[in-house]
Enzyme design. Structure first.
Site, PDB file in Angstrom:
ATOM      1  N   GLY A 144      41.471  38.507  38.330  1.00 18.22           N
ATOM      2  CA  GLY A 144      41.608  38.779  36.927  1.00 18.22           C
ATOM      3  C   GLY A 144      40.482  39.843  36.781  1.00 18.22           C
ATOM      4  N   SER A 145      40.244  40.082  35.553  1.00 15.97           N
ATOM      5  CA  SER A 145      39.235  41.382  35.186  1.00 15.97           C
ATOM      6  C   SER A 145      37.734  40.680  35.666  1.00 15.97           C
ATOM      7  CB  SER A 145      39.240  41.300  33.610  1.00 15.97           C
ATOM      8  OG  SER A 145      38.947  40.665  33.009  1.00 15.97           O
ATOM      9  N   SER A 146      37.157  41.843  35.848  1.00 16.49           N
ATOM     10  CA  SER A 146      35.787  41.671  36.002  1.00 16.49           C
ATOM     11  C   SER A 146      34.907  40.952  34.832  1.00 16.49           C
ATOM     12  CB  SER A 146      34.808  43.036  35.973  1.00 16.49           C
ATOM     13  OG  SER A 146      35.507  43.645  37.331  1.00 16.49           O
ATOM     14  N   GLU A 147      35.288  41.007  33.748  1.00 19.17           N
ATOM     15  CA  GLU A 147      34.721  40.315  32.573  1.00 19.17           C
ATOM     16  C   GLU A 147      34.923  38.682  32.654  1.00 19.17           C
ATOM     17  OE1 GLU A 147      34.876  40.087  27.651  1.00 19.17           O
ATOM     18  OE2 GLU A 147      36.403  41.336  28.665  1.00 19.17           O
ATOM     19  N   GLY A 173      35.887  37.353  35.674  1.00 15.94           N
ATOM     20  CA  GLY A 173      35.180  36.682  36.883  1.00 15.94           C
ATOM     21  C   GLY A 173      33.799  36.749  36.595  1.00 15.94           C
ATOM     22  N   GLU A 220      38.217  38.012  43.051  1.00 20.10           N
ATOM     23  CA  GLU A 220      39.372  39.345  43.232  1.00 20.10           C
ATOM     24  C   GLU A 220      39.487  39.740  42.007  1.00 20.10           C
ATOM     25  OE1 GLU A 220      41.362  41.950  43.434  1.00 20.10           O
ATOM     26  OE2 GLU A 220      42.937  40.728  43.205  1.00 20.10           O
ATOM     27  N   CYS A 257      45.912  45.552  41.015  1.00 16.81           N
ATOM     28  CA  CYS A 257      44.281  45.881  41.166  1.00 16.81           C
ATOM     29  C   CYS A 257      44.065  46.946  42.014  1.00 16.81           C
ATOM     30  CB  CYS A 257      43.727  44.487  41.510  1.00 16.81           C
ATOM     31  SG  CYS A 257      44.392  43.550  42.923  1.00 16.81           S
TER      32      CYS A 257
END
Length: 524
Positions: free
Chosen positions: A244-247, A249, A266, A300
């Site tokens: 998913g998104s860094s946020e 994660g 990831e 991604c």
């Protein structure tokens, strides 16, 4: 309910009804809020899903844990046979499952089929891996002792997948976890639950055929705010794999680490291709085009930035604009289409906000970017892919926008000599690495020194670094993942299997004495 026109037996072949339970643990359950699933192709409904409640979530995880307790005792090669049969079943249903990926997510037909092929490939890989879960033997410092390590099944693995790869990411985790002796609880993206239900039905069918508890492949479709939170906080789940998104994660990492669990993350990418003066533009152009436009920029590993030497920048941009003008945009089920829709209307809005930010921060739109509607694109979420000239340090460039926006960033001097151009590569690498994310990267060059420098410790800081191929389209044989805000996790090939097991060091004393390590004498 009206179905989108597809091969008549596609949904029936996959066991997808008009209304479907969203939970599975050897049986199908789901009494929570019912949600409709719409296709991004034209906005029409496909089917409905009854989400699981928090109580049903607990029941599903309990059953998965029970299944694990037996599954871990099955010899690994037998576990591999189950995964082999799963791959065979996927082969038989590749066409309808690929079509459902296209219908639910919006990928063009070739990409939908390619995603299912990835599942088949990882099943083949995992089957072989089931006979290669190797440990090591070490020399003990104590006489008549044997020391070695072995790998044991870990437990129930939670898999949180994203909409852009609605089935492949599950298989990267589930096929490897299964041969390692683990059970899996899958929480798919709420945008793409039907493909998850279809895959779970396929896996359950294979388990039933082999007399295996099908709860080793469990499913929970439900809101992230309730079911998702329960999963990442659940002590019964020692490993959470999250795409998913860094946020997202970052939140998952903090919560799971707080209970001393493990994560495979990831997350976001901001992938760049460096194009040097010696680059073969005939190779670079299709790699950039597929990387930036494929899956409508919703991978991604999508190519976000082109860091190109000033001496070839104008020529590359000219070629890109011409290539972009030839991209057929529309219904992803049509053979001529190269770019389908974005997944939701909000995705279109996010792209428009990003384009406004590019202009506000001093960038220039070189091509496209506008939403598409009208008779050719009724009801769907279509856009024209965008090319923008920017500076790498711009705030919008530092942030991943999940849409087909390609940034052009120049480096070096247009009048540089060949020797100077090679030296200027350090500037390109600095620009390349100067973003928070670190997933995939590439360089196009015909100079071996440039290629080797890019792949050296002074070069790309990404988990994936390529030469003369693009950023998008990793093979399952290599470990997949990235560094920095991409999360550091690794899935799929190489020795990524070790993340799904617990390492155990063993020492056997076969002497008649009890010598201590480091020569310690105790009690003398």
């Amino acid at each position: 309910m009206t179905r989108v026109a597809e091969p008549a037996d596609m949904l029936d072949a996959l066991g997808i009804a008009q209304t479907n339970a969203g939970g599975f643990c050897g049986e199908w359950i789901g009494s929570g809020t019912e949600m409709g699933v719409l296709t991004p192709v034209d906005g029409s409904p496909i089917a409905r899903v009854r989400q699981v409640t928090e109580q049903e979530y607990d029941r599903i995880v309990s059953r998965a844990h029970e299944a694990f307790l037996h599954w871990r005792t099955v010899p690994a090669p037998q576990r591999g046979e189950l995964v082999r049969r799963l791959g065979e079943r996927l082969r038989a249903l590749k066409a309808p499952l690929g079509a459902l990926v296209t219908l639910e997510m919006g990928k063009i037909t070739a990409e939908g089929l390619g995603e299912v092929q990835e599942m088949i490939d990882i099943c083949d890989f995992a089957t072989g891996l089931s006979r290669q879960l190797y440990g090591l033997t070490m020399s003990s410092e104590r006489p008549d002792h044997r020391m070695y390590e072995q790998w044991q099944p870990l437990g129930v693995v939670g898999v949180i997948s994203a909409f852009n790869f609605p089935v492949a990411v599950w298989s990267w985790n589930a096929a490897i976890a299964a041969v390692c002796g683990d059970a899996v609880v899958w929480k798919p993206a709420s945008k793409t639950p039907l493909t998850a239900i279809a895959v779970t039905k396929i896996a359950a069918h294979v388990c039933t055929e082999m007399g295996v508890d099908s709860a080793i492949f469990s499913l929970v479709v439900g809101p992230g705010s309730t079911v998702g939170e329960r999963l990442i906080r659940d002590q019964r789940i020692p490993l959470v794999s999250c795409t998913g998104s860094s946020e997202v994660g970052r939140h998952v990492a903090e919560v799971v680490a707080g209970r001393f669990g493990r994560t495979i993350l990831e997350l976001g990418g901001n992938n760049a291709i460096v194009v040097t003066p010696s680059a073969n533009l005939d190779l670079a152009l299709p790699a950039i085009l597929f990387g930036a436009v494929g899956t409508a920029g919703q991978r991604c590993t999508s190519t976000r930035r082109i860091i190109v030497h000033e001496s070839v920048k104008d020529e590359l941009v000219r070629r890109l604009r011409r290539a972009y003008a030839d991209v057929a945009i529309g219904d992803p089920r049509q053979a001529r289409t190269l770019m389908g829709p974005l997944v939701t209307k909000k995705s279109v809005e996010d792209m428009q906000q990003a384009i406004a930010a590019i202009k506000k921060q001093g960038g220039e739109i070189l091509y496209g970017g506008e939403p598409l509607d009208g008779a050719e694109h009724p009801g769907g979420h279509y856009v024209r892919p965008c090319i923008a000239a920017v500076r790498n340090e711009m705030e919008i460039v530092q942030t991943e926008t999940f849409a087909p926006i390609l940034y052009i960033i120049g480096y070096g001097s247009a009048s540089a000599s060949p020797k100077q151009a090679v030296a200027e590569l350090d500037d390109a690498v600095r620009l390349h690495n100067d973003v928070p994310q670190g997933l995939s990267s590439a360089i196009f060059t015909d100079h071996v020194r440039e290629a080797e420098r890019f792949l050296s410790s002074r070069g790309s800081d990404c988990g994936i670094a390529n030469v003369n191929i693009g950023t998008s389209g990793a093979e399952i044989g290599g470990a997949f993942g990235g560094e920095k805000e991409t999360g550091g996790g690794r899935e799929s090939g190489s020795d990524a299997w070790k993340a799904y097991m617990r390492r155990q060091t063993n020492t056997i004393n076969w002497s008649t004495e009890l010598p201590l390590a480091q020569g310690i004498k105790f009690g003398e």
